[in-house]
Design a protein around this motif. Structure first.
Motif: not given
Length: 398
Positions: A58-59, A61-62, A81, A315-316, A319-320, A324, A328, A332
């Motif tokens: 996830a990190d 991809k973000e 990032y 995003f953090k 992002g979940k 979102i 993402v 991606t």
């Protein structure tokens, strides 16, 4: 769960690595990381997600989503990032500097040699070998990213294919394709309530902030700073996208470099490790010496730094959310399609005869079969092959 009034970031209690370990890694990657942005983001995935497990899928991809949505160099934005993910502004700043500094020092040294000795003809031989090997490295990076992130999702494969085709046809990366892919997957998987109701009330479209920097005081440095800040703020994607943009400015509009000097500047960026966009440092050196290199490099990378760290907290924090996550995933898939397309576009420039074709193929096969063979070993070997074979090919008229 974090309180809505808490700072807009959800950090783990204790990262599995120290900030200085990440800085040391990025310093090393900036020193030996050949292959341009596609290869560099592949190295980060392999080393930091798969091997060391410092970051989650996830990190990564973000980070890739921000790097694709925001203007500026892809690999540098992803590095910034990842630095921000657990260590916020301090991490983003130190990681960004560590990643860019080695290649900046190299291009300044090469710029000094270029000016002193009147050209870099020997680089043609080196790039002959290295450019072909780089295609094999990039191809393997694209293969790994594709198999890991696309999976069996037919919609993501369709987005991947369209993005690949558009990149090959236009020879650039199209920001609206990334945004559209994100929105498409979002609406397909998690349709917003207003869409179900047939109403458009409450629609929120993502906005891309633009930032320009012009803070230098002398006339020539001011012009260099303004132009490269503009380049860093308005060009999306990798060095593949910024090269024609730079050509139109530094050669056609301002006349700072000749065609030959510009080609040499791109060659310097390709045969040195780190981000391809560091070619701006070399160009700045040719135009106005050391301080021209500093101004050009800072002006290029500062916008991408700000346009990475400013949206990162959101995003953090958000992002979940399913919408979102879907957005993402779509971005991606489009990004990986563009990366695969870049392999074809760059290959058309680097593979010029049967020797370079064999070098590219052998590189990919070696990386696939022999996991312990590192990219720097391959690049050095390819450079030596180029120094020996290129003069022979030129003399034979091949």
């Amino acid at each position: 769960m974090s309180d809505p009034t808490s700072p807009p970031i959800d950090l783990p209690a204790q990262p599995s690595y120290t900030l200085w370990q990440l800085v040391a890694y990025m310093l090393g990657l900036g020193t030996w990381g050949f292959g341009g942005p596609v290869a560099l983001v592949g190295y980060m995935y392999r080393d930091l997600v798969e091997k060391r497990r410092w970051f989650t899928e996830a990190d990564y991809k973000e980070g890739m989503a921000i790097a694709q949505l925001m203007p500026g160099p892809l690999a540098a934005q992803l590095a910034i990032y990842l630095g921000y993910a657990h260590y916020r502004l301090t991490g983003a700043t130190l990681v960004g500097l560590a990643f860019v500094l080695p290649s900046f020092v190299m291009v300044v040294a090469l710029g000094t040699a270029y000016v002193s000795f009147g050209g870099i003809g020997w680089m043609q031989a080196v790039f002959y070998g290295v450019g072909a090997a780089v295609i094999g490295i990039i191809a393997m990076s694209a293969y790994k990213l594709t198999t890991k992130n696309i999976g069996k999702d037919k919609l993501l494969w369709a987005i991947f294919a369209v993005s690949l085709a558009v990149t090959v046809i236009t020879q650039s990366e199209v920001i609206w394709l990334f945004l559209g892919a994100g929105v498409l997957v979002w609406f397909w998987r998690v349709p917003p309530a207003w869409l179900k109701r047939g109403s458009v009330n409450g629609v929120a479209a993502p906005l891309v902030a633009m930032f320009a920097l012009d803070t230098v005081d002398t006339a020539k440095l001011a012009k260099i700073g303004a132009y490269f800040a503009y380049a860093g703020s308005f060009v999306f994607g990798s060095g593949l996208a910024i090269v024609p943009f730079l050509y139109s400015g530094v050669v056609k509009e301002y006349g700072w470099l000749t065609d030959r000097q510009f080609v040499d500047a791109v060659a310097v960026a390709m045969i040195t490790p780190g981000p391809v966009v560091i070619t701006t440092g070399f160009i700045g050196y040719l135009v106005a010496g050391f301080w021209g290199a500093v101004v050009a490099a800072v002006a290029t990378f500062l916008p991408c730094y700000l346009l990475t760290v400013l949206p990162a907290p959101y995003f953090k924090k958000y992002g979940k959310r399913p919408a979102i996550v879907a957005f993402v995933d779509g971005v991606t898939a489009a990004a990986i399609g563009a990366i695969a397309g870049a392999v074809i576009v760059i290959g058309q420039r680097s593979i010029t005869d049967w020797v370079t074709a064999v070098l590219a193929l052998v590189t990919a096969l070696v990386l696939w079969r022999f996991k312990k063979v590192t990219e720097p070993v391959i690049v050095v070997s390819a450079a030596l092959i180029g120094l020996v074979v290129h003069p022979l090919m030129v003399h034979s008229g091949a």
